[in-house]
Design an enzyme around this catalytic site. Structure first.
Site, mmCIF file in Angstrom:
data_model
loop_
_atom_site.group_PDB
_atom_site.id
_atom_site.type_symbol
_atom_site.label_atom_id
_atom_site.label_comp_id
_atom_site.label_asym_id
_atom_site.label_seq_id
_atom_site.Cartn_x
_atom_site.Cartn_y
_atom_site.Cartn_z
ATOM 1 N N GLY A 182 0.836 -1.196 0.000
ATOM 2 C CA GLY A 182 0.000 0.000 0.000
ATOM 3 C C GLY A 182 0.866 1.239 0.000
ATOM 4 N N GLY A 213 2.693 3.630 1.450
ATOM 5 C CA GLY A 213 3.251 3.885 2.770
ATOM 6 C C GLY A 213 3.848 5.255 2.922
ATOM 7 N NE ARG A 214 8.904 6.328 -0.537
ATOM 8 C CZ ARG A 214 10.094 6.690 -0.989
ATOM 9 N NH1 ARG A 214 10.769 7.630 -0.373
ATOM 10 N NH2 ARG A 214 10.606 6.138 -2.069
ATOM 11 C CE LYS A 220 8.494 7.543 -4.712
ATOM 12 N NZ LYS A 220 9.085 7.076 -5.988
ATOM 13 C CG ASP A 222 10.568 8.233 7.501
ATOM 14 O OD1 ASP A 222 10.125 7.899 6.371
ATOM 15 O OD2 ASP A 222 11.709 8.686 7.649
ATOM 16 N NE ARG A 262 4.544 8.247 -8.806
ATOM 17 C CZ ARG A 262 5.119 7.184 -8.236
ATOM 18 N NH1 ARG A 262 6.369 6.865 -8.536
ATOM 19 N NH2 ARG A 262 4.456 6.459 -7.362
ATOM 20 C CG ASP A 302 5.184 -3.369 -5.498
ATOM 21 O OD1 ASP A 302 5.711 -4.481 -5.615
ATOM 22 O OD2 ASP A 302 5.780 -2.384 -5.017
ATOM 23 C CG ASP A 307 9.550 2.622 -7.648
ATOM 24 O OD1 ASP A 307 10.623 3.240 -7.553
ATOM 25 O OD2 ASP A 307 9.060 1.971 -6.719
#
Length: 497
Positions: free
Chosen positions: A99, A101-102, A122, A134, A185, A265, A275
């Site tokens: 998922g 996460g950041r 992002k 974090d 992004r 992913d 990515d």
């Protein structure tokens, strides 16, 4: 079946924002409503004015402080409906529930010409998917994604793009303390193979079918008629996704791009590159080339990328099987995948005939021998094809062209190449297939060092300018065509998470 429009046309907000987030119509297990976490002291680092104009955004009149707050997630644009997307993924072959996460999806922005574009932040703070992270990002990797994604766009390769990078005034701790940053992004969408894996992992046929139809409407409108059976919709989606991935990977190989982390992913259903963590470009040609510091076994090496794409697509097919083959008859799916290597090989061979400037019926051995000569001589991938392009242009103009190579294997091979029949217009095809400039790894690292260690962005801007028209021979940018000296070689790249 197009994506369903909003109940009433969305209103274009100040700055040109126009959000209509159809992802929220999907079952709630696929996302969590989540606002970005404000940052302490946002400052603008990079702003992509041409992309902003293409998106219909008019943000240049904002005071820079307000622009930085907006593009760092410290303030949220009017009409946005922030969310974190849920997905899963096979990472180096191992399945995990993941998922955002950041990252936070601000929403789907409608451009003035009707395109639907995801706007994602992002490095925007923790989400329920952060696990022990974090939720933040360091400046270097965000600048790196800006450079690489914009270079890929200029190379004509489907890709997410970068609208802005802001610094946060906050430190992030990785192996040492680094300056924090947020990247904005843009993407056709962030729907991944891993999104389907997440739906399948929850054995929820209704969620899976909704995701299939939504993805078709978003990326393949009109491919199946409205109300088509779910089986037909799933078959159309899988076939279309295979076609786009074959095309994308062919483009990657054409320019020497190594993604570095081809987890499921990180494979989009739109067919865009996504990515830009440990990615890199070939210097000397070798199919076994790996740069990623975490790819110890060479799983995602340059030459392995077609096979990994097929592996990832097989994982997509597995998620679709409850809808695609509810009776358990996998004959059609197996036939599709049996033909996939041939489908890719056909596209790659056509690409190679364009790069080498040969006719479609030229001996395949000539191409194979050319690649082998490049590998034997450790020849620079980009510059070798640029030199061949120049040679073909001279050959078309004067009837002959001296050998441009000084290494033994290429010199021997060149005689066979020069004697082979060249179809009309082959120099033009070669010029369109072979870039003159790529974001070379040592140059990217040099400008990132200047930006992150001294705050000097001027080298980065010069690199971006040189990469804007990568197929044009430009004496002013000759420095950006030079391969690395031995002491400049980059042997490892890092994900930056």
């Amino acid at each position: 079946m197009p994506v369903a429009p909003a109940a009433s046309p969305p209103t274009r907000q100040p700055g040109g924002w126009c959000f209509d987030t159809t992802y929220l119509s999907l079952p709630g297990r696929l996302y969590v409503r989540q606002a970005p976490v404000p940052v302490r002291d946002p400052q603008m680092a990079l702003f992509n004015r041409p992309l902003a104009a293409a998106l219909g955004l008019s943000l240049e009149d904002l005071p820079e402080e307000d622009l930085a707050r907006l593009l760092s997630g410290t303030t949220v644009p009017a009409g946005a409906t922030p969310l974190a997307q849920a997905y899963a993924g096979h990472q180096f072959g191992h399945f995990a529930l993941l998922g955002d996460g950041r990252a936070i999806l601000l929403g789907e922005h409608l451009t003035p010409d009707g395109q639907r574009v995801d706007i994602q932040l992002k490095g925007s703070g923790r989400t329920p998917f952060s696990r022990r992270g974090d939720g933040r990002a360091a400046l270097g990797p965000m600048l790196r994604e800006f450079i690489l994604s914009e270079a890929m766009h200029a190379l004509g390769i489907p890709t997410t793009r970068s609208l802005a990078v802001t610094t946060t005034g906050e430190a992030v701790l990785r192996d040492h303390v680094l300056p924090g940053a947020v990247l904005v992004r843009t993407a056709a969408s962030h729907i991944r193979v891993g999104t389907f894996e997440f739906a399948a992992a929850h054995t929820d046929p209704a969620t899976l079918e909704a995701l299939i139809r939504h993805t078709l409407g978003r990326h393949y409108p009109g491919l199946v008629p409205d109300g088509a059976p779910a089986t037909e919709a799933a078959a159309a989606l899988l076939t279309a996704a295979i076609d786009r991935q074959c095309s994308l990977i062919t483009h990657w190989l054409r320019v020497g791009f190594i993604h570095g982390v081809m987890n499921t992913d990180n494979m989009t259903l739109s067919g865009e590159t996504i990515d830009y963590g440990p990615c890199a470009f070939l210097d000397s040609y070798d199919p076994a080339t790996v740069f990623s510091s975490i790819d110890h076994g060479g799983r995602y090496a340059f030459g392995n990328q077609p096979a990994i794409a097929r592996w990832n697509l097989a994982r997509l097919a597995e998620t679709l099987l409850p809808v695609l083959a509810p009776g358990g008859d996998l004959t059609w799916v197996q036939t599709l995948f049996d033909r996939l290597p041939e489908q890719f090989d056909r596209q790659w061979q056509q690409c190679l005939t364009d790069k080498f400037g040969l006719s479609a019926d030229a001996p395949r051995d000539l191409i194979t021998a050319g690649l082998a000569a490049m590998q034997a001589d450790e020849a620079d991938y980009t510059n070798t094809f640029a030199a061949l392009t120049d040679a073909r242009q001279k050959q078309e103009q004067t009837g002959t062209a001296p050998c441009p190579f000084h290494t033994p294997a290429l010199r021997r091979w060149y005689q066979d190449w020069a004697a082979a029949a060249a179809p009309p217009g082959s120099a033009t095809r070669m010029a369109a297939a072979n870039p003159r400039r790529i974001p070379r790894n040592h140059q990217v690292e040099a400008v990132l060092t200047a930006a992150t260690e001294t705050g000097d962005l001027r080298p980065l801007h010069r690199l971006l300018e040189a990469l804007t028209e990568p197929y044009r021979d430009d004496p002013d940018h000759i420095a950006y065509t030079l391969p690395p000296a031995p002491q400049e070689r980059v042997y490892q790249t890092f994900c930056g998470t």
